[in-house]
Write a protein that holds these residues in place. Sequence first.
Motif: not given
Length: 353
Positions: A15, A30, A149, A152-153, A155
């Motif tokens: 990522r 993803g 985590v 994810r907030s 993306p």
Amino acid sequence: MDTLTHALSGALLARATAPVKPVPGALSPGARMTVGFVAAAFPDSDFVLRLFDTLTYVTLHRGVTHSILLLPGWALLLAWLLSFLSRQRYSWRAIYGTAALGIAIHIAGDVITSYGTMVLAPFSRQAFAVPFTFIIDPYFTAIIAIGLVAGRSRPDSRYPAVLSLAVLGCYVGFQGVLHSDAIKIGEAYRENKGLINAQVHAFPQPLSPFNWKIIVSYKDEYEVALVNLRRKLNYAPAGPASGIRGMWGRIDAGYQSPAAAAWARYKQFGDNSSRAMLARQAWNQEVFARFRGFASFPVLDQIEFAGNAVCVSFFDLRFTLPSLPPSLVFGVCRDSPRGPWRLKQDPGLFGRD
């Protein structure tokens, strides 16, 4: 390092290195993280060596699948396989770079532990280690998990992953400073005892980055101390406890303040001179060559007699914890004083093989 942490680190690196403006056919964020996750777990597929026996696994683990020389080939294999499994949605070329990064961060994560990694396999079996991090480090894993985590907030942003990797690098650097502090304690002990030619080693321990095992080695003897670099006073558990909590408490209590640390002496072949000859004979058997090449700080565990038969077993001081029996114990046996030696083989992954 445990396989789950490896896999998460691969996803995080994938990522963090995602292009700002992907080209047509590039992996989606993803898919990129999935490839990184799988690729970073891949080197531990050498677990299949356990199907042969524990000693084969222990001595060949972190070998060819952890080689930087073979990394391009493994990445190509994974890229082709994952492209096939995606039904050609992504080409192997789109997957290759991320797969290579995943394998690379796995190798890096293993090198910073004390087990040793054969990064030049198959051309060399020399195991390299920079022992900064214990093989299971919840703080190390937590930093990675928080980065994932947080990502994810946001993306559409890679910066949470980049920041998490930066924090992880700082944490490993901090562990390097602690390693240096532990080495200094061992050097001071060496000078105080006049052990001029002794070598000083320090290995990370569980539960806290401040817990360290210090080994001062000379000839076939070792002086060992378990210290917590932050403690000023010795620590004792609050009271008896059972289960996992009690076990962790007993382990943690084994690491004392540097000023009051108890140094334990070990001899490779034991203190009993009559048995030391037998232990030395067993140690030098050709059938025991693989364990000799693996063990860095070997110590006699026990000599067991049963009639004319005898078994002699050893362990490595790197793999002992306070209040627990040593793990990775291996030995050789013979059925009579003139009989041939054979490996002692018992079931169990980390048992007394």
